[in-house]
Structure formats: C-alpha cells, structure tokens
Motif scaffolding. Structure first.
Motif, PDB file in Angstrom:
ATOM      1  N   PHE A 153     116.520   0.600 -74.322  1.00  0.00           N
ATOM      2  CA  PHE A 153     117.779   1.094 -74.864  1.00  0.00           C
ATOM      3  C   PHE A 153     118.226   0.239 -76.045  1.00  0.00           C
ATOM      4  O   PHE A 153     118.782   0.759 -77.030  1.00  0.00           O
ATOM      5  N   ALA A 154     117.984  -1.083 -75.950  1.00  0.00           N
ATOM      6  CA  ALA A 154     118.347  -1.943 -77.069  1.00  0.00           C
ATOM      7  C   ALA A 154     117.507  -1.611 -78.300  1.00  0.00           C
ATOM      8  O   ALA A 154     118.013  -1.552 -79.428  1.00  0.00           O
TER       9      ALA A 154
ATOM     10  N   PHE B 276     126.684   4.964 -73.014  1.00  0.00           N
ATOM     11  CA  PHE B 276     126.766   4.883 -71.552  1.00  0.00           C
ATOM     12  C   PHE B 276     126.556   6.261 -70.917  1.00  0.00           C
ATOM     13  O   PHE B 276     125.951   6.377 -69.854  1.00  0.00           O
ATOM     14  N   THR B 277     127.057   7.305 -71.561  1.00  0.00           N
ATOM     15  CA  THR B 277     126.867   8.656 -71.027  1.00  0.00           C
ATOM     16  C   THR B 277     125.379   9.006 -70.976  1.00  0.00           C
ATOM     17  O   THR B 277     124.881   9.536 -69.982  1.00  0.00           O
ATOM     18  N   GLU B 278     124.658   8.688 -72.044  1.00  0.00           N
ATOM     19  CA  GLU B 278     123.221   8.957 -72.068  1.00  0.00           C
ATOM     20  C   GLU B 278     122.506   8.144 -70.983  1.00  0.00           C
ATOM     21  O   GLU B 278     121.599   8.653 -70.306  1.00  0.00           O
ATOM     22  N   ALA B 279     122.906   6.873 -70.819  1.00  0.00           N
ATOM     23  CA  ALA B 279     122.271   6.021 -69.812  1.00  0.00           C
ATOM     24  C   ALA B 279     122.511   6.561 -68.407  1.00  0.00           C
ATOM     25  O   ALA B 279     121.591   6.620 -67.576  1.00  0.00           O
TER      26      ALA B 279
ATOM     27  N   GLY C 115     122.415   2.995 -64.270  1.00  0.00           N
ATOM     28  CA  GLY C 115     122.769   3.502 -65.586  1.00  0.00           C
ATOM     29  C   GLY C 115     123.764   2.603 -66.298  1.00  0.00           C
ATOM     30  O   GLY C 115     123.628   2.316 -67.491  1.00  0.00           O
ATOM     31  N   LEU C 116     124.777   2.133 -65.565  1.00  0.00           N
ATOM     32  CA  LEU C 116     125.759   1.240 -66.172  1.00  0.00           C
ATOM     33  C   LEU C 116     125.133  -0.101 -66.542  1.00  0.00           C
ATOM     34  O   LEU C 116     125.496  -0.710 -67.558  1.00  0.00           O
ATOM     35  N   LEU C 117     124.161  -0.552 -65.725  1.00  0.00           N
ATOM     36  CA  LEU C 117     123.556  -1.863 -65.960  1.00  0.00           C
ATOM     37  C   LEU C 117     122.690  -1.862 -67.204  1.00  0.00           C
ATOM     38  O   LEU C 117     122.864  -2.689 -68.111  1.00  0.00           O
ATOM     39  N   PHE C 118     121.720  -0.938 -67.299  1.00  0.00           N
ATOM     40  CA  PHE C 118     120.858  -0.986 -68.470  1.00  0.00           C
ATOM     41  C   PHE C 118     121.546  -0.385 -69.694  1.00  0.00           C
ATOM     42  O   PHE C 118     121.189  -0.685 -70.829  1.00  0.00           O
ATOM     43  N   GLY C 119     122.575   0.440 -69.458  1.00  0.00           N
ATOM     44  CA  GLY C 119     123.341   0.947 -70.591  1.00  0.00           C
ATOM     45  C   GLY C 119     124.200  -0.112 -71.242  1.00  0.00           C
ATOM     46  O   GLY C 119     124.602   0.025 -72.405  1.00  0.00           O
ATOM     47  N   ALA C 120     124.495  -1.205 -70.501  1.00  0.00           N
ATOM     48  CA  ALA C 120     125.342  -2.273 -71.043  1.00  0.00           C
ATOM     49  C   ALA C 120     124.583  -3.252 -71.919  1.00  0.00           C
ATOM     50  O   ALA C 120     125.193  -4.075 -72.608  1.00  0.00           O
ATOM     51  N   VAL C 121     123.238  -3.181 -71.900  1.00  0.00           N
ATOM     52  CA  VAL C 121     122.450  -4.157 -72.663  1.00  0.00           C
ATOM     53  C   VAL C 121     122.742  -4.100 -74.165  1.00  0.00           C
ATOM     54  O   VAL C 121     122.930  -5.151 -74.802  1.00  0.00           O
TER      55      VAL C 121
END
Length: 811
Positions: free
Chosen positions: A302-303, A331-334, A389-395
């Motif tokens: 994602f990064a 975040f929605t996509e994640a 989703g929230l975890l890897f979306g926050a990277v």
C-alpha cells in the motif's frame, strides 16, 4: 453517507484498475484470516466452548493425587458421592467396548457405563423413550438397559421409533433398549462419542469383569460433579480432601495420596486438556503472527502504491481536497480489500472445518471433533478483517501527510529511496524473521517425525499385523478363554508365510496401553503404595510374543505353554525394571519381587527397553511381561508376523477367525497403523507447522519481491546513469537489491534464533524433536536463501536489463 458512497464507488474503480494488486492482496488476507479462523474454531470448540449440556459451567472433573489421575475405584466413588457437601450430584462413568448383536452381524460398539444419576446431573432429557434413573439399580446386573445415542440410532437403526423396548444381545447377555438421547448430546468427553449408555452396576455383563466392590482397582474412567450454587471450586476441593483424609486413614492399603483437584469437564483432565490447550494456543499465536506478516506485507504494498499514486494525490491536494479526505479514501480501499479477503478466508475455513468435524483419524475409535464454526468464529473473522484493513491501511498515512504537492507536480516524481531505516523496512524484517521461525519449527517437527518413524521402540512394527478381539464379547469365559486363544494362535500360524503369531493383552504404543501396578522388593513386608519400589507397566503375553514382536531377549528365557496357572509365577522384565529394582540385568536373573497382592514373582528373563505409553515423550518406565495363562485377559491382541501382502494376510486372518467362531468380532490393521495414535501429535505438529511455514514463505516472497521491485522502479534513472558510467553488474545489483538482501539476512538470523527456542517447546510435543540438529540449521539457511533468490530474481533481471541510452533519452 453520500461521501461514503462516493468513496466506495471510487475505491471499486481503483481496485478494478489494478486487478493484479487486488487479487494478490485478497488472496494474501484470505490465507491469513482463514488460518486464524480454523485455529480459533478448534480452540473455541475444544477449549473455550463448554460441554453441550445445560449449565455446563458448574460441571467439574475430580482429579486424584499429584499426577492428577482421573480414575477412581467404585467404592471410593460411592464415599465421595455420599459424603460430600459441595455437589448437587457426583456421577461416575467409564468408557468401554462391548459386542452388540441386534440380530444381524455382531459388531464392536463403544459404551459409557454410567451411574444411575448421570443423566439427572447433566440435565439430559431423552429424545425418545427414557434414560437411566435410580429406580433401575437394584444391585449387580440388575439393570439390563441400553440408552442409544442419536447418532448410533440414526446410523444403525435408521431412526426407527419402534426400537424402544426391543431386546438385543450385549456380550451375549439380553438387554432392552429404553431410550435415545437428544441429537446434540455426545457424552461428557468432547472428543469421544459413545454409541450407547448402560448402567454401571451391569459392569460384569458390559465388559466381563465385576469390580464394583474392589476398592484398590481404579477402573472408573472419571468422576464428575455439578457444584452447588454459591460453592466455589476451592471450597469443593477442601471438602473432597477431607473425605480423602478419611479414606487414607480407613483404607491405608488401598487409598494413598487421596488429595483432590478439580478440572473443567469436556476434555479428560488437566494433563491432556492443558497439553492440547498449549498446542492450540501456540498455533493461534503463530496464525496471529501470520496475519501480522500479511498486514506488514500489504502495508508495504500500500505504501508503494501510494507512492505510485503520488501525482494523483498531489493533484487532488492542489485542487483543494483535504488530506483527511484522501486518507479516508485510502482507508476505504484497504477495508474493502480486507473484507473481501476475510470473506474468502472464512468460506475456505468453513469448508475445511466441516471436513474436520467428520474426520475419523482412527477408524476403530469414535473420535468427535467439535470444531464447527459458531457465531464467535464469525465475529472473530469479521473483527480480524476490519482490524487488518485499518492496520495495513495506516502504513502510508505519514507518507500522505508529508506530501508536497508543489514539488511533486513540478518534478513529476517522488523523492528517491533514502538510506535510513523506514517503517516498511522494519515490517519486512519482522516478516522475514517470522518466516524463518516457521521454517525452522516445521523442519524441527518434520525431523522429529522422521526420527520417530525409524526409532527403536523395543519392538519391530513393520511386517506385523495386529488383530484386536475381545473373547468376552463372544461369550467366552473361564477356562474357555485360554483354550480359544490357543486355537487362534494355531490358526494364525497355519497361514502360509506367517513366521510367528502370539498374544498380548494390549500392545505397546496402543492408545489403550497401559495397565500398571506398584511393585515391591522381595524383602518388603508393608505393601502399601507409599512403600513401593517402583510403578511398572504390565503386559500379559503368550509364548513366542518376543519373536512375533521383534523384541530382543537380553538374558534368560521366553515363556512356554507350561507357564500356566499351576506353575510358579514368573515374569520377563525390561532392562529399566532390572536396573531400578535389582541394580543390573545380571543381578535380576532368578530373583523375586512382589506385587500388591503379596504374591512373589520370579524373574526368568530380561528384554530390551522400549516405548510403551502412547505418549512418546513420556519417560522410560519399568515394564514386566507376565504369562497370559497366569494373568488371563479376555481382551486379546494377536500379533501376526509375516512377509506377505498385508491385504491378503488380513483376508486370510478374517477367514480363519470366521471358521473358528462366526460370532467373534475383530478389527485388523497393520501394527504401523495401530501406532497412528502415538504419532498423531507429531504428525499434526509437522503438518500444522508445515502449512504455516508455507504461508509464511509465500508472504515473505511477496514482501521481498515487492520491496525489491519498488526499489528498482524508483531508482531506474540512477541505475541507468551508473551503468552509463561503467558500473559493473555486481555493483548495479548491490545498489538495486542491497537493502532487500540485508533485511533478508538480518531477519533470517533473528528468526533462526527464535526458531531454535521454539524447537525446545516442540520437543514436549514431538518425540525426538531437537533444534540442535545440523540439518535443521542447514535446512533453514538453504530455505531462506532459496526464498530470497525466488523473490529477487525478477527485480534483478529488470535491473540488469536497463538500457542507459533509452533512459537518458527519455529524460
């Protein structure tokens, strides 16, 4: 709501735009979340979820002594039941096998012998007919009644409601079917489902022995009670211990170490329950780490994806979009990807769990795996999906917050890859370390399993068949038993290619092994258990057993058919027994020792040590082999050694047994198959860790590949300039892939050290598993090197195929 709908629509368009990324991300999460759902469902079904009876939280098993033994004698149970003030009811039950003849072919069935209050205390109401009550018991063999389980009624009686009142033969004794239990009730041991229930006072008819008045014989499988309202487990233990003190003083010869503890009902006590709980908890931890690795991997992707979309982000910022709005879109996509991955993983786990719930690893045993998912499993899968989703979306949050829209639009690209350690580097290093832990642990487990298969067990299971029978089920009693056993051996030896045949009461490493007894020196006069010289396992064997089993005789002689009940009592010991009691093999020959009944036994032979308990990690115990004519057993296992084809030999054995007695039921398998129970833990550990290791390897390959590819793509211009200035291929690869290779090396080293520590824990589960094995270390290094080679091959080829002229012309 409208803004959320816009985010969802835009997210779907972006995921469709890059289907390769979407598929990889969804499959990665499906594997990770699915594995967590499977392991948690097993943990939930076997450990967390209570027994499927009303008010199961108040049910407790009683455990005796320092070893937390579950077995009790029937007279001790009666004292505990009648003298305690802490339980609304204390029940006893024992699991046994019996021969059931319904008018067709007789079959071996599994039976719970239960006290009259068993169903009342468990609050079980019949599905059909009635259950067993106090009014049924009027003394030994006074209640010839059978209560069928719903599953057995469905499979053997096709749900015939007219079965109630029907008379059947149980071990050649007439019994009447009085009822059927409800569909959800499968007995009081989670993993073992009986076929029917009979009153415990009919023990003599149900399993051929009458031990109801024998205080020293602890044949009852378990004693279970329901605590009274307001009574704590600690108060109940104190109450039981006061009764135990009374029993120790009143019956000093039979009742020693009568202290008690309590364990939750469901699994058979703390010894087995805690071992399984530790194993499943370890698997849950590893599955959780797999999920974290997947999140770290997707966080890196994602990064990288956010970096590729930096110009899009810069344009949106320049047009007035807020950074929070852009982050919400990411975040929605994640979360969309995580929910799709969670749904796919949950679907796969449900299919696998359904297969596990009907899986019969041991065909002769009614093993029940209550692992079907319930609402708790679905909730955990949903929460894990959302959290992932929230975890890897926050990277990439920090990356977006620091975006300089002016510089990106001006230069058309993001900054080059720096040399400092980033969050992505740390995540990838942790992921590689986890993969190395799983690879090391799986190699340790597999090596231990391979060693187990080729270990010296003190007998040779290859080229041997095991024929399981119980003559009592066919109506043989008294002097008819040894006569029939001798006829069985003669019939087996008459089969062509059979080199030896012999009897044993229960074979080593069999799930039913082993009976044990205190033994005393010949000089002992006080035969209380506290004065015992050792506790030894007992085998009753026929002549020729040592040859049929492939057990080496170190000194003395084997038994003969003259070692019968009229001859002096003799025994063959293992080396550990001889060493512990007599000091050495030489000193043991011709010496005597005593059993708790005071009878002296002379040592006539010594054999090699072996593994006897089905738990291979148990320490080596003393063992004594007694002549089956002096220690008769109706439960008979015939060992048939032959070099012939096992299937053809099994067919010949069935024919011989049918010629002897058509009413004699049997179960025939190879001795290696009979050892499946002893090797089950090792195989499951190797399989589970192997699957998790493959998952970790897949994630590591994806993560390393993603980082290497991202590094190459972001440094194409720099690499082109270096090659134009004459840089060598090795120098280009070092610049392009150096960071990924360093992370691979450091992560592998850390994971290898952690894997060695994990291997020590595995040694308690897998027999002969040791991390101090050069092959384990070499295998881990080789596996991680291959993973690195696979992950960096494509980025390396891309880096080496750069044409400096094309790149510089584009600039």
């Amino acid at each position: 709501m409208q803004t959320l709908w816009q985010d969802l629509r835009y997210g779907v368009r972006m995921l469709k735009k890059n289907p390769g990324f979407t598929v990889v991300a969804v499959l990665t999460l499906a594997v990770a979340i699915g594995s967590n759902a499977v392991v948690f469902s097993a943990l939930n079904g076997l450990i967390l979820r209570p027994l499927n009876v009303p008010h199961a939280e108040s049910l407790y098993l009683t455990q005796r002594g320092r070893d937390k033994a579950l077995n009790q004698s029937y007279p001790d149970y009666l004292d505990l039941r009648d003298r305690n003030r802490s339980f609304d009811g204390l029940v006893a039950y024992n699991i046994s096998q019996a021969g059931l003849d319904t008018g067709k072919n007789p079959s071996r069935a599994w039976v719970y012998e239960v006290s009259w209050n068993y169903f009342d205390v468990l609050e079980i109401q019949p599905y059909l007919g009635r259950v067993i009550h106090a009014s049924d018991e009027q003394g030994p063999n006074s209640a010839p009644y059978i209560v069928l389980t719903y599953a057995y009624w469905h499979s053997h009686f096709q749900e015939d409601r007219g079965v109630v009142g029907r008379s059947v033969q149980l071990n050649k004794h007439p019994f009447t079917i009085v009822g059927v239990t409800p569909p959800g009730f499968r007995g009081s041991v989670l993993i073992f489902s009986p076929d029917f229930f009979v009153p415990i006072v009919n023990q003599e008819q149900a399993d051929g022995t009458n031990l109801l008045n024998d205080r020293g014989n602890r044949w009852l499988g378990s004693v279970m009670g329901r605590l009274k309202a307001g009574v704590t487990p600690r108060q109940a233990i104190a109450d039981l211990n006061s009764i135990g003190s009374y029993l120790e003083k009143t019956y000093p010869k039979d009742d020693a170490q009568m202290s008690f503890t309590l364990a939750r009902e469901g699994l058979p006590g703390d010894v087995f329950g805690r071992a399984l709980e530790a194993f499943l908890t370890g698997l849950m931890l590893l599955a959780g780490l797999i999920l974290l690795a997947a999140c770290a991997n997707l966080g890196s992707l994602f990064a990288a994806r956010a970096a590729d979309r930096s110009r899009e982000v810069a344009l949106r910022l320049a047009l007035g979009a807020g950074r929070i709005r852009i982050l919400r879109q990411l975040f929605t996509e994640a979360v969309m990807i995580s929910l799709m991955g969670g749904a796919a993983g949950l679907w796969g786990s449900v299919v696998l769990l359904h297969w596990l719930s009907v899986w019969r690893p041991f065909p002769q045993y009614p093993v029940n795996m209550p692992v079907n998912p319930d609402e708790n499993v679905y909730a955990i899968a949903f929460l894990l999906s959302l959290a992932s989703g929230l975890l890897f979306g926050a990277v990439p949050v920090k990356q977006v917050l620091r975006t300089d829209a002016y510089q990106i639009i001006k230069s058309g690209t993001t900054s080059t890859v720096g040399r400092r350690l980033t969050t992505r580097d740390i995540l990838l290093g942790m992921q590689v370390a986890l993969c190395a832990v799983l690879v090391t642990s799986s190699i340790v487990a597999v090596r231990g399993l391979v060693r187990s298969l080729y270990s010296d067990f003190g007998f040779e299971p290859r080229n041997a068949m095991l024929v399981e029978t119980d003559l009592d089920m066919a109506g043989y009693r008294g002097d008819a038993v040894p006569a029939m056993q001798k006829r069985m051996i003669d019939a087996m030896t008459a089969i062509p290619e059979v080199t030896a045949a012999a009897l044993v009461s229960v074979p080593p490493l069999h799930p039913a092994c082993c009976n044990d007894s205190n033994v005393f020196t010949d000089e002992a006069t006080d035969l209380r258990s506290s004065n015992a010289a050792a506790d030894a396992v007992i085998f009753s064997i026929s002549p020729e057993y040592l040859r049929a089993a492939g057990t080496t005789l170190l000194a003395g002689r084997d038994f003969t058919w003259r070692d019968d009940k009229n001859a002096p009592r003799v025994a063959v010991l293992n080396r550990e027994f001889a060493r512990r009691i007599f000091g050495s093999v030489t000193n043991a020959m011709g010496r005597n020792y005593k059993l708790p009944d005071g009878k002296r036994i002379q040592v006539v032979g010594v054999v090699e040590d072996g593994k006897y308990s089905p738990n291979l990690t148990d320490p080596l115990p003393p063992a004594m082999f007694l002549p089956i004519l002096q220690s008769p057993s109706t439960e008979t296992y015939v060992i048939v050694r032959s070099s012939g084809n096992p299937q053809q030999l099994a067919a010949a054995i069935r024919t011989k047994l049918r010629d002897l007695d058509r009413g004699l039921s049997s179960f025939i398998q190879t001795w290696n198959q009979a050892m499946d129970g002893a090797l089950f833990a090792s195989r499951m550990a190797a399989l589970s860790l192997g699957v998790l290791g493959v998952m970790g390897a897949m994630l590591s390959v994806t993560g390393i590949f993603g980082m290497a590819a991202y590094s190459v793509s972001k440094r194409l211009r720099e690499l082109g300039i270096r090659m134009a200035l004459g840089a060598q291929r090795r120098e280009v690869l070092q610049v392009a892939l150096g960071r990924a290779c360093k992370l691979l090396a450091y992560g592998s080293a850390a994971g290898l050290l952690l894997g060695i520590l994990a291997g020590r824990i595995l040694a308690f589960i897998v027999y002969q598993a040791t991390p101090r094995d050069p092959l384990v270390l070499a295998g881990t290094v080789l596996a991680m090197s291959l993973l690195g080679l696979v992950a960096t091959w494509i980025p390396a080829q891309r880096a080496l195929s750069i044409d400096p002229m094309i790149l510089l012309r584009e600039e």
